[in-house]
Design a protein around this motif. Structure first.
Motif, PDB file in Angstrom:
ATOM      1  N   SER A  17    -112.025  -1.584   8.668  1.00 34.28           N
ATOM      2  CA  SER A  17    -111.051  -0.766   7.958  1.00 34.28           C
ATOM      3  C   SER A  17    -109.661  -1.379   8.024  1.00 34.28           C
ATOM      4  CB  SER A  17    -111.017   0.647   8.546  1.00 34.28           C
ATOM      5  OG  SER A  17    -112.282   1.256   8.482  1.00 34.28           O
ATOM      6  N   PHE A  18    -109.280  -1.868   9.206  1.00 37.92           N
ATOM      7  CA  PHE A  18    -107.901  -2.299   9.432  1.00 37.92           C
ATOM      8  C   PHE A  18    -107.858  -3.689  10.065  1.00 37.92           C
ATOM      9  CE2 PHE A  18    -108.137   2.338   9.880  1.00 37.92           C
ATOM     10  CZ  PHE A  18    -107.329   2.716   8.812  1.00 37.92           C
ATOM     11  N   ILE A  19    -106.721  -4.380   9.888  1.00 33.45           N
ATOM     12  CA  ILE A  19    -106.560  -5.721  10.436  1.00 33.45           C
ATOM     13  C   ILE A  19    -106.714  -5.711  11.957  1.00 33.45           C
ATOM     14  CG2 ILE A  19    -104.940  -7.635  10.726  1.00 33.45           C
ATOM     15  CD1 ILE A  19    -103.736  -6.911   8.007  1.00 33.45           C
ATOM     16  N   SER A  20    -106.136  -4.701  12.617  1.00 32.61           N
ATOM     17  CA  SER A  20    -106.236  -4.633  14.082  1.00 32.61           C
ATOM     18  C   SER A  20    -107.688  -4.543  14.542  1.00 32.61           C
ATOM     19  CB  SER A  20    -105.433  -3.448  14.614  1.00 32.61           C
ATOM     20  OG  SER A  20    -105.901  -2.227  14.049  1.00 32.61           O
ATOM     21  N   ASP A  21    -108.549  -3.917  13.719  1.00 29.01           N
ATOM     22  CA  ASP A  21    -109.974  -3.820  14.071  1.00 29.01           C
ATOM     23  C   ASP A  21    -110.620  -5.199  14.151  1.00 29.01           C
ATOM     24  OD1 ASP A  21    -109.816  -1.058  14.092  1.00 29.01           O
ATOM     25  OD2 ASP A  21    -110.442  -0.850  12.010  1.00 29.01           O
ATOM     26  N   ILE A  22    -110.172  -6.116  13.293  1.00 28.89           N
ATOM     27  CA  ILE A  22    -110.742  -7.465  13.280  1.00 28.89           C
ATOM     28  C   ILE A  22    -110.591  -8.113  14.654  1.00 28.89           C
ATOM     29  CG2 ILE A  22    -110.458  -9.798  12.325  1.00 28.89           C
ATOM     30  CD1 ILE A  22    -109.662  -8.481   9.675  1.00 28.89           C
ATOM     31  N   TYR A  23    -109.391  -8.009  15.213  1.00 26.03           N
ATOM     32  CA  TYR A  23    -109.143  -8.636  16.511  1.00 26.03           C
ATOM     33  C   TYR A  23    -109.803  -7.859  17.652  1.00 26.03           C
ATOM     34  CZ  TYR A  23    -105.929 -11.452  13.804  1.00 26.03           C
ATOM     35  OH  TYR A  23    -105.400 -12.308  12.858  1.00 26.03           O
ATOM     36  N   LYS A  24    -109.958  -6.551  17.494  1.00 24.68           N
ATOM     37  CA  LYS A  24    -110.700  -5.771  18.498  1.00 24.68           C
ATOM     38  C   LYS A  24    -112.141  -6.264  18.567  1.00 24.68           C
ATOM     39  CE  LYS A  24    -108.277  -1.267  18.397  1.00 24.68           C
ATOM     40  NZ  LYS A  24    -107.422  -1.290  17.221  1.00 24.68           N
ATOM     41  N   ILE A  25    -112.772  -6.442  17.408  1.00 26.34           N
ATOM     42  CA  ILE A  25    -114.170  -6.873  17.368  1.00 26.34           C
ATOM     43  C   ILE A  25    -114.300  -8.291  17.904  1.00 26.34           C
ATOM     44  CG2 ILE A  25    -116.105  -7.397  15.835  1.00 26.34           C
ATOM     45  CD1 ILE A  25    -114.937  -5.098  14.043  1.00 26.34           C
ATOM     46  N   CYS A  26    -113.351  -9.148  17.535  1.00 25.44           N
ATOM     47  CA  CYS A  26    -113.352 -10.516  18.052  1.00 25.44           C
ATOM     48  C   CYS A  26    -113.297 -10.504  19.576  1.00 25.44           C
ATOM     49  CB  CYS A  26    -112.178 -11.302  17.463  1.00 25.44           C
ATOM     50  SG  CYS A  26    -112.030 -12.998  18.073  1.00 25.44           S
ATOM     51  N   ASP A  27    -112.436  -9.676  20.153  1.00 25.67           N
ATOM     52  CA  ASP A  27    -112.321  -9.580  21.612  1.00 25.67           C
ATOM     53  C   ASP A  27    -113.609  -9.059  22.233  1.00 25.67           C
ATOM     54  OD1 ASP A  27    -109.740 -10.537  21.572  1.00 25.67           O
ATOM     55  OD2 ASP A  27    -108.802  -8.555  21.627  1.00 25.67           O
ATOM     56  N   MET A  28    -114.221  -8.056  21.601  1.00 26.58           N
ATOM     57  CA  MET A  28    -115.455  -7.488  22.136  1.00 26.58           C
ATOM     58  C   MET A  28    -116.572  -8.531  22.156  1.00 26.58           C
ATOM     59  SD  MET A  28    -115.664  -3.502  20.883  1.00 26.58           S
ATOM     60  CE  MET A  28    -115.276  -3.713  19.143  1.00 26.58           C
ATOM     61  N   LEU A  29    -116.672  -9.335  21.096  1.00 27.23           N
ATOM     62  CA  LEU A  29    -117.696 -10.377  21.051  1.00 27.23           C
ATOM     63  C   LEU A  29    -117.394 -11.481  22.060  1.00 27.23           C
ATOM     64  CD1 LEU A  29    -118.290 -10.713  17.195  1.00 27.23           C
ATOM     65  CD2 LEU A  29    -119.756  -9.596  18.873  1.00 27.23           C
ATOM     66  N   THR A  30    -116.127 -11.806  22.227  1.00 23.25           N
ATOM     67  CA  THR A  30    -115.745 -12.851  23.176  1.00 23.25           C
ATOM     68  C   THR A  30    -116.106 -12.462  24.604  1.00 23.25           C
ATOM     69  OG1 THR A  30    -113.918 -13.532  21.728  1.00 23.25           O
ATOM     70  CG2 THR A  30    -113.799 -14.227  24.022  1.00 23.25           C
ATOM     71  N   ARG A  31    -116.071 -11.162  24.896  1.00 25.39           N
ATOM     72  CA  ARG A  31    -116.372 -10.696  26.266  1.00 25.39           C
ATOM     73  C   ARG A  31    -117.869 -10.598  26.542  1.00 25.39           C
ATOM     74  NH1 ARG A  31    -111.873  -7.163  25.298  1.00 25.39           N
ATOM     75  NH2 ARG A  31    -113.309  -5.475  24.770  1.00 25.39           N
ATOM     76  N   GLN A  32    -118.722 -10.805  25.537  1.00 24.44           N
ATOM     77  CA  GLN A  32    -120.170 -10.761  25.766  1.00 24.44           C
ATOM     78  C   GLN A  32    -120.589 -12.000  26.562  1.00 24.44           C
ATOM     79  OE1 GLN A  32    -122.713  -8.450  24.184  1.00 24.44           O
ATOM     80  NE2 GLN A  32    -120.897  -7.162  24.095  1.00 24.44           N
ATOM     81  N   SER A  33    -121.084 -11.807  27.783  1.00 14.84           N
ATOM     82  CA  SER A  33    -121.321 -12.930  28.698  1.00 14.84           C
ATOM     83  C   SER A  33    -122.429 -13.876  28.228  1.00 14.84           C
ATOM     84  CB  SER A  33    -121.673 -12.396  30.098  1.00 14.84           C
ATOM     85  OG  SER A  33    -122.854 -11.608  30.050  1.00 14.84           O
ATOM     86  N   ASP A  34    -123.350 -13.396  27.406  1.00 10.62           N
ATOM     87  CA  ASP A  34    -124.449 -14.261  26.962  1.00 10.62           C
ATOM     88  C   ASP A  34    -124.122 -15.023  25.681  1.00 10.62           C
ATOM     89  OD1 ASP A  34    -124.405 -11.854  25.576  1.00 10.62           O
ATOM     90  OD2 ASP A  34    -126.564 -11.918  25.141  1.00 10.62           O
ATOM     91  N   LEU A  35    -122.951 -14.756  25.104  1.00 14.38           N
ATOM     92  CA  LEU A  35    -122.535 -15.474  23.897  1.00 14.38           C
ATOM     93  C   LEU A  35    -121.540 -16.568  24.265  1.00 14.38           C
ATOM     94  CD1 LEU A  35    -121.933 -12.507  21.393  1.00 14.38           C
ATOM     95  CD2 LEU A  35    -124.021 -13.854  21.721  1.00 14.38           C
TER      96      LEU A  35
END
Length: 251
Positions: free
Chosen positions: A95-113
């Protein structure tokens, strides 16, 4: 070579290609499951869903071969795996630009990725006005006899960015990429308008969030309730007291 040998050879080739491609499909399945979990977790904890929808795709063998030829690369499966990094693609629309970076951060914190690369075309748009956040992510796929590390491309963009990119692609396809300069300028202007809309909606979203935070009506009662799968639960006072009494309960 006899017809039977030719058929056997073709079957073996088909088996090899199918086995090669299916690990990319499994990697996409894993990523989509992760996204669904993150989406539901975020919604339950924050009463808000940052992801509008997702779309995945696998490049066809024909598209893969065309890319190999364009880049003058060796025609082999190891060459494909090492050089063609967007065989599996996942697009996440927010929905929003800030969401893009939230999702990026969430994926970056996934230890198996493993994050191989991030290209931010939002802070640094392409000359034609294209905006999106691109991530190359290595996903472990557990097969029956081995673990495959598969690279997939994740594109994260807003609804406005996705709308612009989809129409831009259709226009280029119609003109076989020989787009008149006048239309190129209009496309870039449209991209700037989409950016302005994104920023305006982001501002409204932030202001509405601040208004909601300032509302204190029934605040205590609201804290006693939570919802899972559209079912609402109340937290008993005795349970709250028990949790508060636990040592290090906030850790």
């Amino acid at each position: 070579m006899s017809p039977q040998d030719q058929i056997a050879q073709f079957k073996q080739l088909k088996h090899t290609i199918t086995r090669f491609m299916m690990v990319y499909k499994f990697a996409l399945d894993e990523m989509e499951t992760k996204i669904e979990i993150l989406k539901e977790e975020f919604h339950l904890l924050h009463d808000y869903n940052p992801i509008e929808h997702t779309k995945s795709r696998l490049k066809s063998p024909e598209s893969i071969m065309n890319k190999l030829f364009r880049k003058n690369l060796e025609v082999s499966l190891p060459s494909i795996k090492n050089n063609i990094r967007d065989i599996a693609g996942l697009r996440i629309t927010c929905s929003f630009i800030s969401d893009i970076y939230k999702i990026c951060d969430m994926l970056t914190r996934q230890s198996d990725l493993t994050i191989l690369e991030i290209k931010d075309y939002i802070k640094n748009p392409k000359p034609n006005g294209y905006q999106s956040l691109h991530m190359l992510i290595e996903v472990p796929v557990f097969m029956s006899d081995r673990v495959e590390k598969v690279c997939i491309e994740v594109q994260i963009r807003t609804i406005a960015m996705d709308f612009w990119a989809s129409l831009e692609h259709k226009i280029f396809y119609k003109y076989n990429e020989a787009v008149p300069e006048r239309l190129l300028q209009e496309l870039k202007s449209a991209a700037e308008s989409a950016t302005a809309l994104d920023r305006q909606m982001e501002r409204l979203h932030v202001e509405m969030g601040e208004i909601k935070e300032n509302q204190v009506l029934d605040a205590e009662e609201e804290l006693r309730r939570f919802r899972i799968d559209n079912q609402q639960f109340n937290i008993p006072s005795a349970l709250l007291e028990l949790i508060e009494a636990e040592p290090n309960s906030d850790k």
